[in-house]
Design an enzyme around this catalytic site. Structure first.
Site, PDB file in Angstrom:
ATOM      1  N   ASP A 169       0.851  -1.183   0.000  1.00  0.00           N
ATOM      2  CA  ASP A 169       0.000   0.000   0.000  1.00  0.00           C
ATOM      3  C   ASP A 169       0.886   1.231   0.000  1.00  0.00           C
ATOM      4  OD1 ASP A 169       0.876   0.399   2.709  1.00  0.00           O
ATOM      5  OD2 ASP A 169      -0.728  -0.930   3.379  1.00  0.00           O
ATOM      6  N   LYS A 192      -4.548  -0.255  -3.340  1.00  0.00           N
ATOM      7  CA  LYS A 192      -5.656  -1.102  -2.925  1.00  0.00           C
ATOM      8  C   LYS A 192      -6.779  -0.267  -2.331  1.00  0.00           C
ATOM      9  CE  LYS A 192      -3.968  -2.007   1.762  1.00  0.00           C
ATOM     10  NZ  LYS A 192      -3.449  -2.985   2.704  1.00  0.00           N
ATOM     11  N   ASP A 222      -2.278 -10.050   8.912  1.00  0.00           N
ATOM     12  CA  ASP A 222      -3.320 -10.510   9.827  1.00  0.00           C
ATOM     13  C   ASP A 222      -3.978 -11.771   9.266  1.00  0.00           C
ATOM     14  OD1 ASP A 222      -5.312 -10.831  11.690  1.00  0.00           O
ATOM     15  OD2 ASP A 222      -5.953  -8.750  11.684  1.00  0.00           O
ATOM     16  N   GLY A 224      -4.272 -12.550   6.158  1.00  0.00           N
ATOM     17  CA  GLY A 224      -3.595 -12.973   4.939  1.00  0.00           C
ATOM     18  C   GLY A 224      -4.350 -12.638   3.672  1.00  0.00           C
ATOM     19  N   THR A 226      -5.357  -9.704   2.351  1.00  0.00           N
ATOM     20  CA  THR A 226      -4.743  -8.612   1.592  1.00  0.00           C
ATOM     21  C   THR A 226      -3.485  -9.089   0.891  1.00  0.00           C
ATOM     22  OG1 THR A 226      -5.595  -6.949   3.119  1.00  0.00           O
ATOM     23  CG2 THR A 226      -3.714  -6.314   1.781  1.00  0.00           C
TER      24      THR A 226
END
Length: 307
Positions: A169, A192, A222, A224, A226
């Site tokens: 990001d 994103k 976290d 997974g 993303t």
């Protein structure tokens, strides 16, 4: 100097003690029938430089309360200085108000740690740099980058220059740029759109990844979701392979299993959060890094030279 630990990551605390050439202080942290937490320190710490090792990972509330209670016990036992060693700082993602009538919980946690009696904090790869400013005591924020770059320098894709560092990001661009500078590689960015917490949609890839080995770098993973979507976007844009180097492996909701069955080639994390690794997930220990940082804090030496 005395090393104490809570129950959040006992193995890491033991490894830090080994690298520091010390033993963990004898102490009992227990729960009563109603789940209230208490602790009893079985060594004299009066006037000592005390370091309490405790990640505030899942279960975050329990581990945070353990940390606060141990700090209070040390303060009441007349410790000379108390350093909260928090390899993974929980609630760090709540560092601002994303909408009306929401808390800034990272600031609240900072207040609680200070009020309990901590004199300084030693942590690693805070989710947002401004969290250091939430404290009115010194905060040393270590970096996992030297450990990751050392591992990456042995990879053929890096030695041949056929790799590109990817930020998942826009906020992670400085981290990606610093890693790329050390490895002499180019960077790419994934644009994103996040609709809800723990859910996101990878959109556009900014930069040339065609025919490249992509290395995603970030501070935490976290669920997974993303990460997997980011990898799919990179492969759709012509990348040959996608690997990830991420500091904190939260990996909730079966994140490790999702990644192992995904298109990601491998995921390298640290042991800031305890996890049973399997499949494509690998761990690099930060024990030696924290042991050296603790030694430097104790002797009033520079921490920045470590990263």
């Amino acid at each position: 100097m005395k090393l104490l630990n809570g129950n959040s990551n006992v193995k890491l605390a033991e490894n830090i003690a080994v690298h520091a050439g010390m033993s963990l202080c004898k102490m009992i942290v227990k729960k009563f029938v109603d789940n209230e937490i208490s602790c009893e320190i079985h060594e004299n710490i009066r006037g000592e430089d005390v370091f309490i090792i405790q990640s505030t990972c899942n279960p975050a509330n329990k581990n945070l309360m353990e940390l606060l209670i141990i700090i209070d016990a040390c303060k009441r036992a007349s410790a000379g200085r108390i350093t909260a060693v928090i390899p993974y700082f929980g609630y760090a993602r709540q560092d601002r108000k994303p909408s009306s009538r929401t808390p800034i919980t990272a600031k609240l946690v900072a207040n609680m740690i200070q009020t309990a009696g901590a004199d300084r904090v030693l942590t690693m790869d805070l989710h947002a740099g401004q969290i250091q400013g939430f404290f009115d005591i010194p905060v040393d924020d270590l970096r996992s980058r030297p450990l990751f770059t050392k591992d990456l320098l042995d990879k053929p894709m890096v030695r041949t220059g056929n790799a590109v560092i990817v930020s998942p990001d826009a906020g992670g661009v400085p981290r990606a740029r610093q890693t790329a500078k050390v490895l002499n590689l180019d960077i790419a960015i994934i644009d994103k759109r996040r609709d809800r917490a723990n859910e996101s949609e990878a959109m556009n890839v900014i930069g040339n990844v065609k025919g490249k080995q992509c290395i995603i770098v970030d501070d935490l993973v976290d669920t997974g979701g993303t990460l997997i979507k980011a990898a799919q976007a990179l492969l759709s844009n012509g990348a040959e392979d996608v690997q990830a180097y991420i500091t904190h492996g939260v990996l909730s909701k079966g994140g490790a299993e999702k990644i192992s069955s995904s298109v990601i080639g491998s995921l390298v994390i640290t042991d800031s959060i305890p996890i049973d690794v399997n499949g494509k997930v690998k761990v690099i220990s930060v024990a030696n890094l924290f042991a050296e940082a603790i030694r430097r804090v104790h002797h009033d030496e520079s921490i920045s030279v470590l990263f």
